[in-house]
Design an enzyme around this catalytic site. Sequence first.
Site, PDB file in Angstrom:
ATOM      1  CG  HIS A 100      -1.804  -0.947   1.562  1.00  0.00           C
ATOM      2  ND1 HIS A 100      -1.478  -2.100   2.233  1.00  0.00           N
ATOM      3  CD2 HIS A 100      -3.131  -1.027   1.326  1.00  0.00           C
ATOM      4  CE1 HIS A 100      -2.563  -2.841   2.379  1.00  0.00           C
ATOM      5  NE2 HIS A 100      -3.578  -2.226   1.842  1.00  0.00           N
ATOM      6  CG  ASP A 103       1.853  -0.860   3.357  1.00  0.00           C
ATOM      7  OD1 ASP A 103       0.708  -1.283   3.294  1.00  0.00           O
ATOM      8  OD2 ASP A 103       2.677  -0.971   2.436  1.00  0.00           O
TER       9      ASP A 103
HETATM   10  C1  XLS Z   1      -7.702  -6.454   4.422  1.00  0.00           C
HETATM   11  C2  XLS Z   1      -7.303  -6.671   3.028  1.00  0.00           C
HETATM   12  C3  XLS Z   1      -6.146  -5.804   2.573  1.00  0.00           C
HETATM   13  C4  XLS Z   1      -6.033  -5.831   1.083  1.00  0.00           C
HETATM   14  C5  XLS Z   1      -5.204  -4.735   0.520  1.00  0.00           C
HETATM   15  O1  XLS Z   1      -8.412  -7.213   5.045  1.00  0.00           O
HETATM   16  O2  XLS Z   1      -7.030  -8.018   2.858  1.00  0.00           O
HETATM   17  O3  XLS Z   1      -4.968  -6.201   3.186  1.00  0.00           O
HETATM   18  O4  XLS Z   1      -5.534  -7.033   0.625  1.00  0.00           O
HETATM   19  O5  XLS Z   1      -5.691  -3.479   0.836  1.00  0.00           O
END
Ligand code: XLS
Length: 435
Positions: A100, A103
């Site tokens: 992301h 992050d």
């Molecule tokens: C959260 C989601 C997230 C997505 C990406 O539960 O799995 O991690 O994969 O935003």
Amino acid sequence: MSAFPDIAKIAYEGPQSKNPLAFKHYKADEVIEGKTMRDHLRFSVVYWHTMCGNGTDMFGWGTAQRPWEAGLSGLDLAKARVPVFFEICEKLDAPYYAFHDRDVAPHGASLRESNKWFDTIVKLLKAQQKKTGVKLLWGTAQLFAHPRYAHGAATSCDANAFAYAAAQVKKALEVTHELGGEGYTFWGGREGYSSLWNTDMKRELEHLAKFLHMAVAYKKEIGFKGQFYIEPKPKEPTKHQYDSDAAACLNFLREYDLIDHLKLNLETNHATLAGHSMQHEMDVAGAAGALGSIDANTGDLMLGWDTDQFPTDIYLTTQCMLSVLKYGGFTTGGVNFDAKVRRESFEPVDLFHAHIGGMDAFARGLKIAAAIRADGRLDAFVKNRYRTWDSGIGADIEAGKVGFKQLEAHALKFGEPKLESGRQEFLENLINEFI
Ligand code: XLS
Ligand code: NI
Ligand code: NI
């Protein structure tokens, strides 16, 4: 400088090995059904859980011991994490990663500052990709942590929050393109509601569709060729997420004319939260030609929330890989470990145990699935079960040649259909022959 001087590159040592830092089943170059395991599985490590997960839960502080973070914060911390992350991917021999925007780089005080910091980190990511050969499976924007998205991002009641989210996705798309990403995922953490008393659902859904159409247009404008995915999840953090499961996503995509532009990124723990098995979700997506990628984790069925555990269940990985093979294999997608080590597993080495276990579980699933297919009895059984559709009245129905009148005539002539057993137990036993 290595963050893991005591951990060598993880090697394949075979099923007899007792070495916890070796693969027992994942042999990247082994060829199965004409393709290497590496190319079948396309393993991917996620940045958010692996680098940013610190073991915090709603009752307790972080527990994770991460020596490379000592004394650092903000952009310096973000910079320090990059080489450590790529060392993990390289040592695991994982060909891909996912991230992301927020992050890899911290939230700035303004959008401008966030973008600037993001750019600083992107340079480092690019250099590490070049150095290690690890590639980007997909990028995404984090549109759920900041208070500005409390009411949603693309489905916010506030058009200014929608605009901010659009700006974030625009940038994340540019970066994903720059880093050669093979896809881009939309998971709307706050795209849902907590109460219908304050929600205009129809309007919010229309806005979400507009948002995705804008993303499609921008993708074209910048020449990004990667695959778009939407990731279903029924709840958490919201009470109801609009992208609740595969069928709901497909319906939404069809209703708003987006079906040609997005495939599904399915996650096991989200499937089970929706009351489905992962096998079900994969079949729904596969049948629609929309099986894009998987977030390979698992939930604890005793708990009702998204525990994002590493997958170790061989039945699960066998089912996943049977679906993947059935629908022709991954093209842009892969097996992405959207999973985190437990709060109690706070040592750096736990990150390795977790990924090695997940990779081995999927390698076994792949081998078992291929063996079941080579054996042929399962496929033959299913094919035979539907044989009345291959000729005669069944073929006429499928071809659209007959209507209710002809079927009535057929039923009067044919009489009572002959019942045959579904043989569920026989088939469950057959599957167990291979596990
Ligand atoms: C959260 C989601 C997230 C997505 C990406 O539960 O799995 O991690 O994969 O935003
Ligand atoms: Ni996910
Ligand atoms: Ni999840």
